[in-house]
Design an enzyme around this catalytic site. Structure first.
Site, mmCIF file in Angstrom:
data_model
loop_
_atom_site.group_PDB
_atom_site.id
_atom_site.type_symbol
_atom_site.label_atom_id
_atom_site.label_comp_id
_atom_site.label_asym_id
_atom_site.label_seq_id
_atom_site.Cartn_x
_atom_site.Cartn_y
_atom_site.Cartn_z
ATOM 1 C CG ASN A 1 -19.976 -16.732 38.355
ATOM 2 O OD1 ASN A 1 -20.925 -17.493 38.487
ATOM 3 N ND2 ASN A 1 -20.125 -15.454 38.089
ATOM 4 C CG ASP B 1 -16.345 -16.394 35.156
ATOM 5 O OD1 ASP B 1 -15.798 -15.617 35.958
ATOM 6 O OD2 ASP B 1 -17.573 -16.394 34.952
ATOM 7 C CG HIS C 1 -18.650 -23.651 43.170
ATOM 8 N ND1 HIS C 1 -19.750 -22.922 42.758
ATOM 9 C CD2 HIS C 1 -19.066 -24.402 44.206
ATOM 10 C CE1 HIS C 1 -20.787 -23.232 43.527
ATOM 11 N NE2 HIS C 1 -20.402 -24.126 44.416
ATOM 12 C CB CYS D 1 0.288 -30.989 38.737
ATOM 13 S SG CYS D 1 1.005 -32.643 38.795
ATOM 14 C CB CYS E 1 2.337 -31.427 35.727
ATOM 15 S SG CYS E 1 3.523 -30.614 36.794
ATOM 16 N N GLY F 1 -26.940 -11.303 39.851
ATOM 17 C CA GLY F 1 -26.909 -12.390 38.867
ATOM 18 C C GLY F 1 -26.962 -13.775 39.461
ATOM 19 C CB THR F 2 -26.714 -15.624 42.108
ATOM 20 O OG1 THR F 2 -27.018 -16.903 42.677
ATOM 21 C CG2 THR F 2 -26.560 -14.601 43.211
ATOM 22 C CG ASN G 1 -30.908 -11.754 40.482
ATOM 23 O OD1 ASN G 1 -29.953 -12.163 39.840
ATOM 24 N ND2 ASN G 1 -31.049 -11.968 41.783
ATOM 25 C CB ALA H 1 -25.175 -7.883 36.157
HETATM 26 ZN ZN LIG Z 1 3.237 -31.987 38.661
#
Ligand SMILES: [Zn+2]
Length: 247
Positions: free
Chosen positions: A103, A105, A120, A128, A149, A188-189, A214, A233
């Protein structure tokens, strides 16, 4: 079901080194839609057009307008749920060392887990493109798109876009902890996407128990995982922790 909750509580109490592998399913209860599958963002959008690094480089304003603004709204509001909080409780009980997540988030960190490996990257931060300075996503002003930025560079999600490499540090460390753990919780996967899919396999091959939480069977079920506790979950985590309290 209750027997499996009991089993998981016993296995956690006995374990010395626990790692959790999490995916979209742990965050849906926080209002974060999955990318893949039914109701996912990729049903509405073609990720190659709006979430590929080439698309971003070509037209950052378009990607911000279609994808990033919408995700920012969702992630800005999201709060950890009982699934995330359960993993924090386990860490405090010294029954969870590391979370590996697919995730972006940032909710594991928001909940309080201290060692989180993100395959990820993280959408809770923007960076920036010129000087790499980071900005918390919720602080980013989107009155002008794309946001910039202080140095004038364009901001981009600090998450891995399509066409980009998984951060090598995340890959190395997750292989290491998957090798070292004696219990892996898969929460959860469906673990079909690499490199996450490899982690339960490594854990299993190196002698760990693999416990799945799951809502449905996955390709791991009956193959790699020792058992599946079917359910949401948050609900399952609460019941396991309650059971552990009786030990
Ligand atoms: Zn910058």
């Amino acid at each position: 079901m209750h027997d499996l909750i009991k089993q998981a509580a016993e296995d956690l109490v006995a374990a010395k080194y626990v790692v959790a592998l999490t995916g979209a399913g742990i965050s849906t209860e926080s209002g974060i839609p999955p990318f893949r599958g039914k109701g996912g963002l990729w049903e509405r959008f073609d990720p190659m057009e709006i979430a590929h690094i080439d698309a971003f480089m070509k037209d950052p304003a378009k990607v911000w307008n279609i994808l990033v603004k919408e995700m920012k709204e969702i992630v800005d509001q999201a709060q950890p749920n009982d699934g995330h909080n359960g993993l924090v409780k386990l860490e405090k009980m010294n029954k969870l060392q590391t979370v590996i997540t697919q995730n972006i988030d940032g909710l594991h960190q928001a909940a309080g887990n201290t060692d989180v490996i993100e395959f990820h990257g993280n959408f809770a931060w923007q960076r920036c493109m010129d000087c790499s300075k980071k900005y918390e996503t919720r602080e980013v002003d989107v009155s002008e798109i794309p946001p910039r930025c202080d140095c004038g560079g364009i901001l981009r999600p600090n998450a891995v876009l399509f066409g980009e490499m998984i951060p090598s540090g995340a890959l190395w460390r997750s292989r290491q902890v998957a090798t070292d753990c004696d219990l892996m919780l898969v929460v959860g996967t469906s673990a079909v996407v690499q490199p996450a899919a490899l982690m339960p396999v490594i854990a299993k091959q190196t002698g760990a128990k693999v416990v799945e939480i799951n809502p449905e069977r996955t390709p791991l079920t009956g193959e790699i995982s020792d058992y599946l506790i079917k359910g949401k979950a948050g609900d399952v985590m609460n019941r396991i922790i309650e059971e552990m309290g009786k030990k």
